[in-house]
Design an enzyme around this catalytic site. Structure first.
Site, PDB file in Angstrom:
ATOM      1  N   CYS A 116      18.033 -87.887  26.141  1.00 33.79           N
ATOM      2  CA  CYS A 116      16.885 -86.993  26.330  1.00 33.79           C
ATOM      3  C   CYS A 116      16.901 -85.894  25.263  1.00 33.79           C
ATOM      4  O   CYS A 116      17.900 -85.673  24.581  1.00 33.79           O
ATOM      5  CB  CYS A 116      16.895 -86.394  27.737  1.00 33.79           C
ATOM      6  SG  CYS A 116      17.944 -84.947  27.929  1.00 33.79           S
ATOM      7  N   GLU A 175      25.662 -86.779  29.229  1.00 34.11           N
ATOM      8  CA  GLU A 175      26.118 -86.281  27.923  1.00 34.11           C
ATOM      9  C   GLU A 175      26.455 -84.802  27.970  1.00 34.11           C
ATOM     10  O   GLU A 175      27.493 -84.358  27.469  1.00 34.11           O
ATOM     11  CB  GLU A 175      25.037 -86.471  26.851  1.00 34.11           C
ATOM     12  CG  GLU A 175      24.588 -87.885  26.608  1.00 34.11           C
ATOM     13  CD  GLU A 175      23.363 -88.262  27.436  1.00 34.11           C
ATOM     14  OE1 GLU A 175      23.404 -88.056  28.668  1.00 34.11           O
ATOM     15  OE2 GLU A 175      22.391 -88.752  26.865  1.00 34.11           O
ATOM     16  N   GLU A 203      23.232 -85.473  39.743  1.00 36.75           N
ATOM     17  CA  GLU A 203      21.931 -84.976  40.189  1.00 36.75           C
ATOM     18  C   GLU A 203      22.068 -83.998  41.355  1.00 36.75           C
ATOM     19  O   GLU A 203      23.159 -83.791  41.891  1.00 36.75           O
ATOM     20  CB  GLU A 203      21.034 -86.169  40.554  1.00 36.75           C
ATOM     21  CG  GLU A 203      20.773 -87.035  39.331  1.00 36.75           C
ATOM     22  CD  GLU A 203      19.777 -88.158  39.569  1.00 36.75           C
ATOM     23  OE1 GLU A 203      19.453 -88.450  40.739  1.00 36.75           O
ATOM     24  OE2 GLU A 203      19.318 -88.740  38.574  1.00 36.75           O
ATOM     25  N   CYS A 217      22.549 -84.212  32.857  1.00 34.80           N
ATOM     26  CA  CYS A 217      22.737 -85.502  32.194  1.00 34.80           C
ATOM     27  C   CYS A 217      24.222 -85.750  31.961  1.00 34.80           C
ATOM     28  O   CYS A 217      25.019 -84.803  31.855  1.00 34.80           O
ATOM     29  CB  CYS A 217      22.046 -85.503  30.833  1.00 34.80           C
ATOM     30  SG  CYS A 217      20.249 -85.550  30.910  1.00 34.80           S
ATOM     31  N   ASN A 236      25.983 -88.824  34.921  1.00 37.33           N
ATOM     32  CA  ASN A 236      24.964 -87.843  35.314  1.00 37.33           C
ATOM     33  C   ASN A 236      25.209 -87.386  36.752  1.00 37.33           C
ATOM     34  O   ASN A 236      25.687 -88.153  37.593  1.00 37.33           O
ATOM     35  CB  ASN A 236      23.537 -88.374  35.110  1.00 37.33           C
ATOM     36  CG  ASN A 236      23.257 -89.712  35.738  1.00 37.33           C
ATOM     37  OD1 ASN A 236      24.154 -90.533  35.897  1.00 37.33           O
ATOM     38  ND2 ASN A 236      22.016 -89.954  36.103  1.00 37.33           N
ATOM     39  N   CYS A 280      19.670 -83.230  25.489  1.00 32.39           N
ATOM     40  CA  CYS A 280      20.987 -83.750  25.078  1.00 32.39           C
ATOM     41  C   CYS A 280      21.067 -83.893  23.566  1.00 32.39           C
ATOM     42  O   CYS A 280      22.110 -83.631  22.966  1.00 32.39           O
ATOM     43  CB  CYS A 280      21.280 -85.077  25.771  1.00 32.39           C
ATOM     44  SG  CYS A 280      21.659 -84.847  27.520  1.00 32.39           S
TER      45      CYS A 280
HETATM   46  N1  THU Z   1      19.926 -88.952  32.073  1.00 32.68           N
HETATM   47  C1  THU Z   1      21.122 -88.813  31.434  1.00 32.68           C
HETATM   48  O1  THU Z   1      22.172 -88.664  32.073  1.00 32.68           O
HETATM   49  N2  THU Z   1      21.132 -88.844  30.083  1.00 32.68           N
HETATM   50  C2  THU Z   1      20.017 -89.026  29.314  1.00 32.68           C
HETATM   51  O2  THU Z   1      20.097 -88.923  28.102  1.00 32.68           O
HETATM   52  C3  THU Z   1      18.741 -89.382  29.941  1.00 32.68           C
HETATM   53  C4  THU Z   1      18.658 -89.107  31.397  1.00 32.68           C
HETATM   54  C5  THU Z   1      19.909 -88.869  33.539  1.00 32.68           C
HETATM   55  C6  THU Z   1      19.310 -87.597  34.086  1.00 32.68           C
HETATM   56  C7  THU Z   1      18.874 -88.036  35.463  1.00 32.68           C
HETATM   57  O3  THU Z   1      19.962 -87.917  36.343  1.00 32.68           O
HETATM   58  C8  THU Z   1      18.543 -89.506  35.293  1.00 32.68           C
HETATM   59  O4  THU Z   1      19.146 -89.913  34.077  1.00 32.68           O
HETATM   60  C9  THU Z   1      17.056 -89.804  35.244  1.00 32.68           C
HETATM   61  O5  THU Z   1      16.421 -88.998  34.324  1.00 32.68           O
END
Ligand code: THU
Length: 157
Positions: A108, A75, A64, A73, A62, A111
């Site tokens: 999420c 994925e 940010e 994310c 991920n 994704c």
């Molecule tokens: N996150 C992912 O990378 N994949 C997911 O399926 C759930 C959430 C990341 C997004 C963000 O950077 C952190 O987790 C917290 O939400």
């Protein structure tokens, strides 16, 4: 009027050692890259790895951003890269892992929709391997299972 019901089956493995070698290999790549996640705001590190039908494995984490919605994310960043570079090679497996929780990471909603788009595009399912830190591992057959009543291109006419 009638009641409808949606259910799906998946396999829960007690730990990574129970997986097939190939599954474990993909998951270990997701574990590894999660350590480098760029997650200074949530401190929630996620790693994702895919295996293509030719056996190649790619991974990402991920990413940010100070403007929170700009972040991506693991994925989706990974699938965008793979679909851009290898549009004609099918994805067979997607592993998602986080060291932050002791429960298999539930992808999420965005994704889930993104993975489903890849499945529709390649006309075959992607096996999903979900893991947490030293947690059990959930293995699912398809993103469809995680997205009942899903919206796809079929509705666009
Ligand atoms: N996150 C992912 O990378 N994949 C997911 O399926 C759930 C959430 C990341 C997004 C963000 O950077 C952190 O987790 C917290 O939400």
């Amino acid at each position: 009027m009638k009641k409808e019901k949606f259910s799906f089956e998946f396999t829960s493995y007690d730990n990574k050692a129970e997986l097939e070698n190939n599954q474990r290999q993909v998951l270990e790549e997701a574990d590894k890259i999660s350590q480098n996640a760029y997650a200074p705001y949530s401190n929630f590190k996620v790693g994702a790895a895919v295996q293509l039908e030719n056996g190649e494995i790619f991974s990402s984490s991920n990413q940010e951003n100070a403007a929170y919605p700009v972040g991506s994310c693991a994925e989706r960043g990974l699938l965008a890269y793979v679909n851009a570079n290898f549009p004609n090679i099918k994805i067979t497996k997607l592993a998602v892992s986080t060291p932050n929780i002791n429960y298999p990471l539930p992808p999420c909603g965005m994704c889930r929709q993104y993975i489903l788009e890849m499945e529709k595009k390649q006309n075959s399912s992607i096996e999903l391997l979900l893991a947490g830190n030293e947690s059990e591992v959930f293995v699912l057959n398809s993103a469809k299972d995680l997205l009942p009543l899903h919206f796809t291109d079929e509705f666009l006419g």
